[in-house]
Design an enzyme around this catalytic site. Structure first.
Site, PDB file in Angstrom:
ATOM      1  N   ARG A 115     -67.402  23.237 -42.779  1.00  0.00           N
ATOM      2  CA  ARG A 115     -68.762  23.434 -43.282  1.00  0.00           C
ATOM      3  C   ARG A 115     -68.951  22.808 -44.652  1.00  0.00           C
ATOM      4  NH1 ARG A 115     -71.250  28.640 -40.734  1.00  0.00           N
ATOM      5  NH2 ARG A 115     -70.297  28.417 -38.705  1.00  0.00           N
TER       6      ARG A 115
ATOM      7  N   THR B 113     -83.550  43.315 -42.321  1.00  0.00           N
ATOM      8  CA  THR B 113     -83.158  42.696 -43.586  1.00  0.00           C
ATOM      9  C   THR B 113     -84.369  42.586 -44.505  1.00  0.00           C
ATOM     10  OG1 THR B 113     -82.064  40.789 -44.593  1.00  0.00           O
ATOM     11  CG2 THR B 113     -83.600  40.300 -42.830  1.00  0.00           C
TER      12      THR B 113
ATOM     13  N   THR C 123     -71.580  49.025 -55.227  1.00  0.00           N
ATOM     14  CA  THR C 123     -72.696  49.146 -56.170  1.00  0.00           C
ATOM     15  C   THR C 123     -74.021  48.927 -55.443  1.00  0.00           C
ATOM     16  OG1 THR C 123     -71.276  48.343 -57.936  1.00  0.00           O
ATOM     17  CG2 THR C 123     -73.641  48.184 -58.326  1.00  0.00           C
TER      18      THR C 123
ATOM     19  N   LYS D 190     -65.776  48.700 -25.753  1.00  0.00           N
ATOM     20  CA  LYS D 190     -67.029  47.924 -25.731  1.00  0.00           C
ATOM     21  C   LYS D 190     -67.166  47.236 -24.380  1.00  0.00           C
ATOM     22  CE  LYS D 190     -67.423  43.825 -27.782  1.00  0.00           C
ATOM     23  NZ  LYS D 190     -67.545  42.789 -28.820  1.00  0.00           N
TER      24      LYS D 190
ATOM     25  N   LYS E  12     -85.201  37.874 -45.249  1.00  0.00           N
ATOM     26  CA  LYS E  12     -85.786  36.767 -44.460  1.00  0.00           C
ATOM     27  C   LYS E  12     -87.316  36.880 -44.510  1.00  0.00           C
ATOM     28  CE  LYS E  12     -81.514  36.720 -41.738  1.00  0.00           C
ATOM     29  NZ  LYS E  12     -80.706  35.737 -42.417  1.00  0.00           N
TER      30      LYS E  12
HETATM   31  C1  LIG Z   1     -79.062  38.679 -36.304  1.00  0.00           C
HETATM   32  C2  LIG Z   1     -78.626  38.849 -37.714  1.00  0.00           C
HETATM   33  N1  LIG Z   1     -78.246  40.074 -38.131  1.00  0.00           N
HETATM   34  C3  LIG Z   1     -77.833  40.275 -39.395  1.00  0.00           C
HETATM   35  C4  LIG Z   1     -77.797  39.246 -40.314  1.00  0.00           C
HETATM   36  C5  LIG Z   1     -77.359  39.536 -41.720  1.00  0.00           C
HETATM   37  O1  LIG Z   1     -78.489  39.644 -42.547  1.00  0.00           O
HETATM   38  P1  LIG Z   1     -78.332  39.644 -44.123  1.00  0.00           P
HETATM   39  O2  LIG Z   1     -78.497  38.223 -44.543  1.00  0.00           O
HETATM   40  O3  LIG Z   1     -79.405  40.550 -44.653  1.00  0.00           O
HETATM   41  O4  LIG Z   1     -76.961  40.167 -44.438  1.00  0.00           O
HETATM   42  C6  LIG Z   1     -78.179  37.961 -39.938  1.00  0.00           C
HETATM   43  C7  LIG Z   1     -78.113  36.858 -40.923  1.00  0.00           C
HETATM   44  O5  LIG Z   1     -78.478  35.764 -40.777  1.00  0.00           O
HETATM   45  C8  LIG Z   1     -78.592  37.749 -38.596  1.00  0.00           C
HETATM   46  O6  LIG Z   1     -78.937  36.535 -38.173  1.00  0.00           O
END
Ligand SMILES: Cc1ncc(COP(=O)(O)O)c(C=O)c1O
Length: 411
Positions: A21, A245, A278, A156, A248
Site C-alpha cells: 500500500r 460512525t 482515552t 461463527k 463518514k
Molecule cells: C463497514 C465499516 N465498518 C466500520 C468501519 C470503521 O469505521 P471508523 O472509520 O469509524 O473506525 C469502516 C471503515 O471504513 C467500514 O467500512
C-alpha cells in the site's frame, strides 16, 4: 531469528504480488474540497479531485461544524485527559450519546474512538458475556466485525452475502433455545449492495435471534432523518444493536453503538475497548453534535446527494464506463488485478488529476480488486463529466476490452 529479514521478506512478498500500500499525501483544502493538492514524484505541486473520500456530505468542511470545533476547543481544550471512567466523560460526550440514541430511536448510545473499535469491542464482549452465543455472519462483513467475533472465540456460521434463504437454512438447523446473533451491514462499503434488512429482522424475530447491524456507510445518507437504512425502512426497533460512525456521513471522527439501555450498560461495563482508552476530544464531540443536527434536519441534502449519484451513473454510462450496478451511493469499477488497478489509478492521478485509491486484498477478496468511486455533496456536474472522460480514456489504454455499453452486474 533475524527480525529485519523477517519483516523485509513479508514486505517484499506484498510488493511482489502488488498488494503493497502506497499512501498519497493529500493536502486537504476545506475551501476547495473535493479539490486538493499533492506533490508528484518530482516534488511539483499539483491539484486533483478526490473521488474516494467517505466524507460523503462534505460535513468535514461545513463552516458551522468547523466553527463549533474551534469554539468548543477554545472552551474545553484539546484532549479529554482521561478514560470515560476517569474524568473523560464531559457534558459533550453525554450530549452526543443522547443525540445518537435519539437519531436511532434507541434508549441509549455508547461512544468509541471509531466504528472499528465499536464493532470489535461490542461483538467480542457480547461473545464473552454469552459463551454459548453463535454468531451468524454475512460473508462480506467488515474486518472490524470479523475481528470482534474472532476475539470472542465463540462459534461463527457464515451466510452467503445478503442471502436470506441461506440464512434461514442456518437458523432452522439450530436449536430454538440456542443463543444467536445475526451480524450484518446495511450498505456494504465496496460492492455498494444493501442488506434485505426487513427480511433479516423478520427471520431474527421468528428464530429468536439478536441482531447487530453496521450502518457506517448509511448514517447521514439514508432515511428521512439520516438515521440510515434502519430509519429508511422504519425497523430501528426490530434491530437490537445499531453501529455507526461519526467519520463518514457526519464528517468528524468516532464510532458508536445504539441499543437498549441494558445492552449499552453491559458493553460500557465489560467492553475492554471502551473502558481502557482515552475518550474522544470534547470539541470533536461538539462538532459531531453540530454535524448530526445539520444533517438530520436537511432531507433536501440527502435527496440532492442521491440525485447526483444517479447523474454520475448516467454520465458514466454515457461514456461507456463499466461499473457494478448497485442500489446505494457507492460506485465500483471492477478491475480484478492489483497491479493493473494501481497502474490505472496512478495514470488517472498524474494524467488527469483524478484521485481514486485502488482497492485490493485484504479490503476485497483476491480477484475483486477495483476502483471505488465515492461522490460527495460538493462534486459538480462538470467534475463528473471530466471524471467519466478520464476513466474512459485510461481504460482504453489499460483494458481496451472494457469498452461496453453494459453496466456490470454484481453476481
Ligand atoms: C463497514 C465499516 N465498518 C466500520 C468501519 C470503521 O469505521 P471508523 O472509520 O469509524 O473506525 C469502516 C471503515 O471504513 C467500514 O467500512
Amino acid at each position: 531469528m533475524n527480525y529485519n529479514t523477517y519483516f523485509d521478506t513479508h514486505i517484499q512478498t506484498l510488493k511482489d504480488n502488488g498488494h503493497y500500500r502506497y499512501f498519497l499525501e493529500v493536502n486537504k483544502s476545506a475551501q476547495h474540497f473535493p479539490k486538493f493538492y499533492f506533490q508528484d514524484q518530482e516534488g511539483v505541486k499539483r491539484s486533483a479531485i478526490n473521488w474516494c473520500s467517505n466524507d460523503y456530505l462534505a460535513q468535514s468542511v461545513h463552516e458551522e461544524v468547523i466553527s463549533k470545533l474551534s469554539f468548543a476547543g477554545n472552551r474545553a481544550g484539546v484532549g479529554s485527559g482521561g478514560t470515560r471512567n476517569i474524568s473523560g466523560t464531559t457534558t459533550y460526550h453525554k450530549e452526543l450519546e443522547d443525540t445518537l440514541a435519539k437519531l436511532h430511536k434507541k434508549e441509549g448510545a455508547l461512544l468509541f474512538s471509531g466504528a472499528y473499535l465499536a464493532n470489535l469491542t461490542t461483538l467480542s464482549t457480547l461473545g464473552k458475556l454469552i459463551p454459548e452465543l453463535i454468531f451468524i455472519s454475512d460473508e462480506r462483513n467488515h474486518a472490524s466485525m470479523v475481528e470482534g467475533m474472532k476475539a470472542s472465540k465463540n462459534k461463527k456460521i457464515i451466510f452467503r452475502h445478503n442471502d436470506v434463504t441461506h440464512l434461514e437454512e442456518i437458523l432452522n438447523a439450530l436449536p430454538t433455545d440456542q443463543p444467536k446473533l445475526i451480524v450484518f451491514e446495511s450498505v456494504y462499503s465496496i460492492t455498494g449492495t444493501i442488506a434485505p434488512v426487513r427480511e433479516i429482522a423478520a427471520l431474527a424475530k421468528q428464530y429468536n435471534c439478536l441482531t447487530y447491524i453496521d450502518e457506517v456507510h448509511a448514517v447521514g445518507l439514508y432515511g428521512e432523518d439520516g438515521g440510515g437504512i434502519t430509519s429508511l425502512y422504519h425497523v430501528q426497533s426490530e434491530i437490537d444493536i445499531i453501529n455507526g460512525t461519526l467519520a463518514k456521513g457526519f464528517g468528524v471522527i468516532g464510532g458508536y453503538i445504539a441499543a437498549n439501555q441494558n445492552i449499552i450498560d453491559a458493553i460500557r461495563s465489560f467492553g475492554s475497548g471502551f473502558i481502557f482508552t482515552t475518550s474522544l476530544p470534547p470539541a470533536m464531540c461538539a462538532a459531531a453534535i453540530k454535524s448530526i443536527q445539520l444533517v438530520q434536519g436537511n432531507s433536501e441534502l440527502r435527496k440532492q446527494y442521491q440525485q447526483n449519484v444517479k447523474l454520475l451513473r448516467q454520465i458514466l454510462n454515457f461514456h461507456d464506463v463499466p461499473f457494478l450496478s448497485s442500489e446505494s451511493h457507492i460506485t465500483n469499477i471492477p478491475i480484478g488485478d492489483p497491479s493493473l488497478c494501481r497502474k490505472i489509478a496512478s495514470h488517472l492521478l498524474f494524467d488527469s488529476g483524478v484521485y481514486i485509491q485502488p482497492v485490493f486484498y485484504p479490503t476485497v477478496p483476491l480477484g475483486e480488486e477495483c476502483l471505488r468511486i465515492t461522490l460527495t455533496a460538493r462534486h459538480t456536474q462538470a467534475q463528473m463529466e471530466a471524471l467519466a472522460k478520464s476513466l474512459r480514456k485510461t481504460l482504453n489504454v489499460f483494458i481496451p476490452s472494457a469498452i461496453t455499453h453494459n453496466t456490470v452486474v454484481y453476481g
